[in-house]
Design a protein around this motif. Structure first.
Motif, short mmCIF file in Angstrom:
data_model
loop_
_atom_site.label_atom_id
_atom_site.label_comp_id
_atom_site.label_asym_id
_atom_site.label_seq_id
_atom_site.Cartn_x
_atom_site.Cartn_y
_atom_site.Cartn_z
N ARG A 44 0.83 -1.21 0.00
CA ARG A 44 0.00 0.00 0.00
C ARG A 44 0.86 1.26 0.00
O ARG A 44 0.55 2.23 -0.71
CB ARG A 44 -0.93 -0.01 1.22
CG ARG A 44 -2.03 -1.06 1.15
CD ARG A 44 -2.81 -1.07 2.44
NE ARG A 44 -3.91 -2.03 2.44
CZ ARG A 44 -4.32 -2.67 3.52
NH1 ARG A 44 -3.71 -2.49 4.69
NH2 ARG A 44 -5.34 -3.53 3.45
N ASN A 45 1.94 1.26 0.78
CA ASN A 45 2.81 2.44 0.83
C ASN A 45 3.43 2.73 -0.54
O ASN A 45 3.51 3.89 -0.97
CB ASN A 45 3.93 2.23 1.85
CG ASN A 45 3.45 2.36 3.28
OD1 ASN A 45 2.38 2.91 3.55
ND2 ASN A 45 4.23 1.83 4.21
N ASN A 46 3.89 1.68 -1.21
CA ASN A 46 4.50 1.88 -2.53
C ASN A 46 3.50 2.44 -3.53
O ASN A 46 3.85 3.28 -4.38
CB ASN A 46 5.08 0.55 -3.04
CG ASN A 46 6.28 0.11 -2.24
OD1 ASN A 46 6.93 0.92 -1.58
ND2 ASN A 46 6.59 -1.18 -2.28
N LEU A 48 0.86 4.28 -2.68
CA LEU A 48 0.58 5.65 -2.25
C LEU A 48 1.60 6.63 -2.83
O LEU A 48 1.25 7.74 -3.23
CB LEU A 48 0.59 5.74 -0.73
CG LEU A 48 -0.70 5.38 0.01
CD1 LEU A 48 -0.46 5.33 1.52
CD2 LEU A 48 -1.81 6.39 -0.31
N GLU A 49 2.85 6.22 -2.89
CA GLU A 49 3.90 7.09 -3.43
C GLU A 49 3.68 7.39 -4.91
O GLU A 49 4.03 8.47 -5.39
CB GLU A 49 5.26 6.44 -3.23
CG GLU A 49 5.72 6.41 -1.78
CD GLU A 49 7.10 5.80 -1.63
OE1 GLU A 49 7.72 5.50 -2.68
OE2 GLU A 49 7.56 5.64 -0.48
N LYS A 65 -0.58 12.75 2.66
CA LYS A 65 0.82 13.09 2.39
C LYS A 65 1.31 14.22 3.29
O LYS A 65 2.46 14.19 3.77
CB LYS A 65 0.99 13.43 0.91
CG LYS A 65 0.77 12.22 0.01
CD LYS A 65 1.13 12.48 -1.43
CE LYS A 65 0.99 11.19 -2.25
NZ LYS A 65 1.36 11.38 -3.67
N ASP A 89 2.09 12.68 6.52
CA ASP A 89 3.01 11.53 6.44
C ASP A 89 2.39 10.28 7.07
O ASP A 89 3.02 9.59 7.88
CB ASP A 89 4.33 11.87 7.12
CG ASP A 89 5.43 10.85 6.80
OD1 ASP A 89 5.40 10.27 5.70
OD2 ASP A 89 6.30 10.63 7.67
N LYS A 124 1.37 6.61 6.88
CA LYS A 124 1.75 5.42 6.13
C LYS A 124 1.40 4.17 6.93
O LYS A 124 1.07 4.24 8.11
CB LYS A 124 3.25 5.44 5.82
CG LYS A 124 3.67 6.59 4.90
CD LYS A 124 5.17 6.56 4.64
CE LYS A 124 5.58 7.71 3.73
NZ LYS A 124 7.05 7.73 3.50
N LYS A 127 5.08 -2.03 8.36
CA LYS A 127 5.51 -3.20 7.60
C LYS A 127 5.12 -4.50 8.30
O LYS A 127 5.21 -5.58 7.72
CB LYS A 127 7.04 -3.16 7.41
CG LYS A 127 7.56 -4.20 6.43
CD LYS A 127 9.06 -4.06 6.20
CE LYS A 127 9.55 -5.10 5.20
NZ LYS A 127 11.01 -4.98 4.93
N GLU A 146 -0.93 -3.29 10.73
CA GLU A 146 -0.44 -2.23 9.85
C GLU A 146 -1.53 -1.21 9.55
O GLU A 146 -1.26 -0.01 9.39
CB GLU A 146 0.13 -2.82 8.56
CG GLU A 146 -0.87 -3.21 7.50
CD GLU A 146 -1.75 -4.42 7.86
OE1 GLU A 146 -2.87 -4.51 7.33
OE2 GLU A 146 -1.29 -5.26 8.65
N PHE A 178 -2.10 3.04 10.63
CA PHE A 178 -2.50 4.00 9.60
C PHE A 178 -3.73 4.80 10.03
O PHE A 178 -3.74 6.03 10.02
CB PHE A 178 -2.77 3.25 8.30
CG PHE A 178 -3.05 4.12 7.11
CD1 PHE A 178 -2.01 4.58 6.31
CD2 PHE A 178 -4.35 4.46 6.76
CE1 PHE A 178 -2.26 5.37 5.18
CE2 PHE A 178 -4.61 5.25 5.65
CZ PHE A 178 -3.56 5.71 4.86
#
Length: 328
Positions: free
Chosen positions: A76-78, A80-81, A161, A164, A166, A169, A174, A178
């Motif tokens: 999910r983080n990847n 989101l970026e 964003k 921040d 996120k 892991k 997890e 968030f």
């Protein structure tokens, strides 16, 4: 109102059995200003072939990511970026949504630009039978915490964003990390009386997955991680304190319930003392919290768990209650 662009993030791991249903449910929504981001998190089955099939058919809507296995949080983080949408939605790879799901959330943006839109959900089985429904009631402050999952929500990308926010892991918790941040940092939240997310239930898979994951977790470290990020971002204030306190107690009860399946009474007793020593240290007045009153808006079953467990805890019968839970 122009249709805002929505990025839909879908972590994928060995989901070939469910992906057609998941993807088709999104496409059946008729909402077309979409960026659908399936993240193949090192699948060993034919999930990527299915993703490629949809990418070929809908090249302007599907933007897949392929990565080595890192877990659902990092997937999910990847995404989101890389997301370019004004708003973010999350869907799990074995779940699906109703035909009006996206529109129901987006229409809440007509009059204001919300940080989050929250809705209810349905728990469904293989036959699409509804096992239970969870609706949200905007009258109650606890409603934000009824479901801590990232789905059945619409997030403003800038809000996530700027703050921040996120995922962890870790293999479990997890999403708690968030959404505890999102819940307490969001200023403008719209809660709607709508249940269009279908949370798929596979009893055997759920039980095995949770049991395997909880064994790998340092629970105190996880509780510290959740607590510390809230403290660092000044989220544990007078306005949020009671709700956060209740959520940490509920989270601790859930950990103990999961752990009880494989532990002896002595082992449960040790875990119990360890966890509630942590609660006592961080929330000194937790025994006085009005759980029944403050948890209004949640399912009756969850509220009764609060009430029964805390009653047992005050009577020094909490360890026995956890031990007996393994036989339920």
């Amino acid at each position: 109102m122009n249709e805002p662009k929505i990025s839909i993030i879908i972590p994928v791991y060995n989901a070939e059995q469910y992906l057609h249903r998941c993807f088709d449910s999104i496409l059946e929504n008729k909402y077309r200003n979409l960026e659908i981001i399936p993240v193949n998190d090192g699948s060993k089955d034919n999930s990527q072939d299915i993703i490629d099939e949809y990418k070929e058919k809908y090249p302007d809507m599907f933007f897949p990511i392929i990565q080595e296995n890192q877990g659902i949080g990092m997937a999910r983080n990847n995404a989101l970026e890389k997301a370019t949408g004004e708003y973010i939605m999350f869907i799990d790879n074995d779940d699906y949504i109703d035909k009006d799901y996206i529109a129901k959330h987006v229409e809440q943006l007509k009059n204001n630009s919300c940080d989050m839109v929250l809705s209810g959900y349905k728990r469904v089985n293989d036959n699409k039978e509804i096992l239970f429904k969870v609706s949200l009631d905007e009258r109650y402050p606890w409603t934000r915490y009824v479901s801590i999952a990232p789905w059945a929500r619409l997030y403003k990308t800038k809000f996530l964003k700027d703050n921040d926010i996120k995922f962890l892991k870790t293999p479990i918790g997890e999403d708690v990390y968030f959404n505890l941040q999102a819940n307490t940092l969001a200023n403008d939240v719209k809660i709607i009386d709508y249940m269009g997310y279908n949370w798929y239930f596979n009893g055997k898979s759920v039980t095995n997955t949770i049991n395997n994951k909880i064994k790998k977790i340092d629970i105190i470290e996880l509780l510290n991680t959740h607590y510390n990020v809230l403290k660092e971002k000044d989220c544990i204030n007078k306005e949020n304190y009671d709700l956060i306190q209740i959520y940490f107690v509920l989270l601790s009860i859930q950990f103990l319930q999961w752990l009880s399946k494989d532990l002896s009474y002595k082992e449960i007793s040790e875990k119990y003392d360890m966890i509630f020593d942590w609660i006592e240290k961080h929330f000194k007045n937790y025994k006085r919290a009005k759980y029944w009153k403050l948890s209004k808006g949640d399912r009756l079953k969850i509220r009764l768990i609060f009430l029964v467990f805390m009653t047992c805890h005050r009577l020094h019968l909490g360890k026995l209650a956890v031990y007996m839970y393994k036989y339920i």
